[in-house]
Motif scaffolding. Structure first.
Motif, PDB file in Angstrom:
ATOM      1  N   GLY A  16      -6.626 -10.352  -0.536  1.00  0.00           N
ATOM      2  CA  GLY A  16      -7.778  -9.744  -1.178  1.00  0.00           C
ATOM      3  C   GLY A  16      -9.091 -10.419  -0.863  1.00  0.00           C
ATOM      4  N   GLU A  17      -9.113 -11.265   0.164  1.00  0.00           N
ATOM      5  CA  GLU A  17     -10.335 -11.969   0.544  1.00  0.00           C
ATOM      6  C   GLU A  17     -11.261 -11.099   1.382  1.00  0.00           C
ATOM      7  N   ILE A  18     -10.704 -10.086   2.013  1.00  0.00           N
ATOM      8  CA  ILE A  18     -11.464  -9.147   2.836  1.00  0.00           C
ATOM      9  C   ILE A  18     -11.061  -7.742   2.386  1.00  0.00           C
ATOM     10  N   PRO A  19     -12.016  -6.850   2.179  1.00  0.00           N
ATOM     11  CA  PRO A  19     -11.665  -5.500   1.736  1.00  0.00           C
ATOM     12  C   PRO A  19     -11.022  -4.680   2.861  1.00  0.00           C
ATOM     13  N   ALA A  20     -10.257  -3.690   2.456  1.00  0.00           N
ATOM     14  CA  ALA A  20      -9.636  -2.767   3.401  1.00  0.00           C
ATOM     15  C   ALA A  20      -9.488  -1.415   2.713  1.00  0.00           C
ATOM     16  N   HIS A  21      -9.469  -0.375   3.513  1.00  0.00           N
ATOM     17  CA  HIS A  21      -9.225   0.977   2.999  1.00  0.00           C
ATOM     18  C   HIS A  21      -7.715   1.188   2.997  1.00  0.00           C
ATOM     19  N   LYS A  22      -7.098   0.871   1.856  1.00  0.00           N
ATOM     20  CA  LYS A  22      -5.643   0.929   1.734  1.00  0.00           C
ATOM     21  C   LYS A  22      -5.158   2.360   1.573  1.00  0.00           C
ATOM     22  N   VAL A  23      -4.006   2.633   2.203  1.00  0.00           N
ATOM     23  CA  VAL A  23      -3.397   3.955   2.051  1.00  0.00           C
ATOM     24  C   VAL A  23      -2.028   3.876   1.386  1.00  0.00           C
ATOM     25  N   TYR A  24      -1.356   2.730   1.498  1.00  0.00           N
ATOM     26  CA  TYR A  24      -0.019   2.585   0.909  1.00  0.00           C
ATOM     27  C   TYR A  24       0.279   1.104   0.733  1.00  0.00           C
ATOM     28  N   GLU A  25       0.985   0.788  -0.353  1.00  0.00           N
ATOM     29  CA  GLU A  25       1.407  -0.583  -0.569  1.00  0.00           C
ATOM     30  C   GLU A  25       2.683  -0.578  -1.378  1.00  0.00           C
ATOM     31  N   ASP A  26       3.618  -1.433  -1.005  1.00  0.00           N
ATOM     32  CA  ASP A  26       4.809  -1.680  -1.798  1.00  0.00           C
ATOM     33  C   ASP A  26       5.079  -3.177  -1.773  1.00  0.00           C
ATOM     34  N   GLU A  27       6.219  -3.607  -2.263  1.00  0.00           N
ATOM     35  CA  GLU A  27       6.485  -5.044  -2.364  1.00  0.00           C
ATOM     36  C   GLU A  27       6.612  -5.725  -1.005  1.00  0.00           C
ATOM     37  N   HIS A  28       6.888  -4.964   0.055  1.00  0.00           N
ATOM     38  CA  HIS A  28       7.124  -5.545   1.375  1.00  0.00           C
ATOM     39  C   HIS A  28       6.011  -5.296   2.388  1.00  0.00           C
ATOM     40  N   SER A  29       5.168  -4.279   2.164  1.00  0.00           N
ATOM     41  CA  SER A  29       4.245  -3.872   3.221  1.00  0.00           C
ATOM     42  C   SER A  29       2.933  -3.324   2.670  1.00  0.00           C
ATOM     43  N   LEU A  30       1.977  -3.231   3.580  1.00  0.00           N
ATOM     44  CA  LEU A  30       0.665  -2.686   3.274  1.00  0.00           C
ATOM     45  C   LEU A  30       0.218  -1.847   4.462  1.00  0.00           C
ATOM     46  N   ALA A  31      -0.358  -0.674   4.179  1.00  0.00           N
ATOM     47  CA  ALA A  31      -0.921   0.188   5.220  1.00  0.00           C
ATOM     48  C   ALA A  31      -2.389   0.417   4.891  1.00  0.00           C
ATOM     49  N   PHE A  32      -3.230   0.329   5.916  1.00  0.00           N
ATOM     50  CA  PHE A  32      -4.671   0.481   5.722  1.00  0.00           C
ATOM     51  C   PHE A  32      -5.303   0.995   7.010  1.00  0.00           C
ATOM     52  N   MET A  33      -6.540   1.462   6.891  1.00  0.00           N
ATOM     53  CA  MET A  33      -7.248   2.043   8.021  1.00  0.00           C
ATOM     54  C   MET A  33      -7.690   0.963   9.010  1.00  0.00           C
ATOM     55  N   ASP A  34      -7.553   1.256  10.293  1.00  0.00           N
ATOM     56  CA  ASP A  34      -8.064   0.380  11.345  1.00  0.00           C
ATOM     57  C   ASP A  34      -9.580   0.563  11.389  1.00  0.00           C
ATOM     58  N   VAL A  35     -10.328  -0.534  11.343  1.00  0.00           N
ATOM     59  CA  VAL A  35     -11.793  -0.440  11.330  1.00  0.00           C
ATOM     60  C   VAL A  35     -12.373  -0.131  12.709  1.00  0.00           C
ATOM     61  N   MET A  36     -11.550  -0.220  13.749  1.00  0.00           N
ATOM     62  CA  MET A  36     -11.979   0.151  15.096  1.00  0.00           C
ATOM     63  C   MET A  36     -10.992   1.192  15.632  1.00  0.00           C
TER      64      MET A  36
END
Length: 143
Positions: A16-36
């Motif tokens: 949580g030190e850098i923001p991201a546009h998250k699309v999905y999160e569970d106990e094992h993984s995180l999905a977010f938008m690529d900024v480039m």
């Protein structure tokens, strides 16, 4: 192989030190938008467990992660009414890896539309937010 560095940008996103546009999160993984993004809807999927790449990840980390890649991939394809989906996963500098935390790129594809260069600059935050919302909506409709 060099050791995993927890101060990589994806480690900072996980903490949580850098923001991201998250699309999905569970106990094992995180999905977010690529900024480039290389195309509209370009999404990244990462494990929460520390792993530099595919070759040093624990098998159980990979097993959980690939389920998320598939689930989010379906939503990405649906959200952008894509004809197909390109999946990238790079390992080490010679393999094209630039962020040393295991990650998969999911890029929705349309017939006849080439990929953009990944170094093409940062995307507009409002556009990334809108794309993330579309993918989250697709995830909800397929849940």
């Amino acid at each position: 192989m060099p050791p995993y560095d927890p101060d990589n940008i994806f480690g900072k996103i996980l903490r949580g030190e850098i923001p991201a546009h998250k699309v999905y999160e569970d106990e094992h993984s995180l999905a977010f938008m690529d900024v480039m993004p290389q195309g509209e809807g370009h999404t990244l999927v990462i494990p929460k467990a520390p792993a530099r790449g595919l070759l040093d990840a624990e098998p159980q980390t990979l097993a959980a992660l690939i389920g998320t890649v598939q689930r989010v991939g379906r939503a990405v394809k649906a959200a952008f009414d894509a004809d197909g989906l390109t999946l990238f996963q790079y390992n080490e500098p010679a393999g094209g890896q630039t962020v040393f935390h295991l990650h998969f790129h999911l890029v929705p594809r349309h017939d006849g539309v080439p990929l953009k260069r990944h170094e093409g600059g940062m995307a507009d935050n409002a556009v990334l937010a809108e794309h993330a919302a579309r993918i989250r909506a697709a995830l909800e409709s397929t849940a």
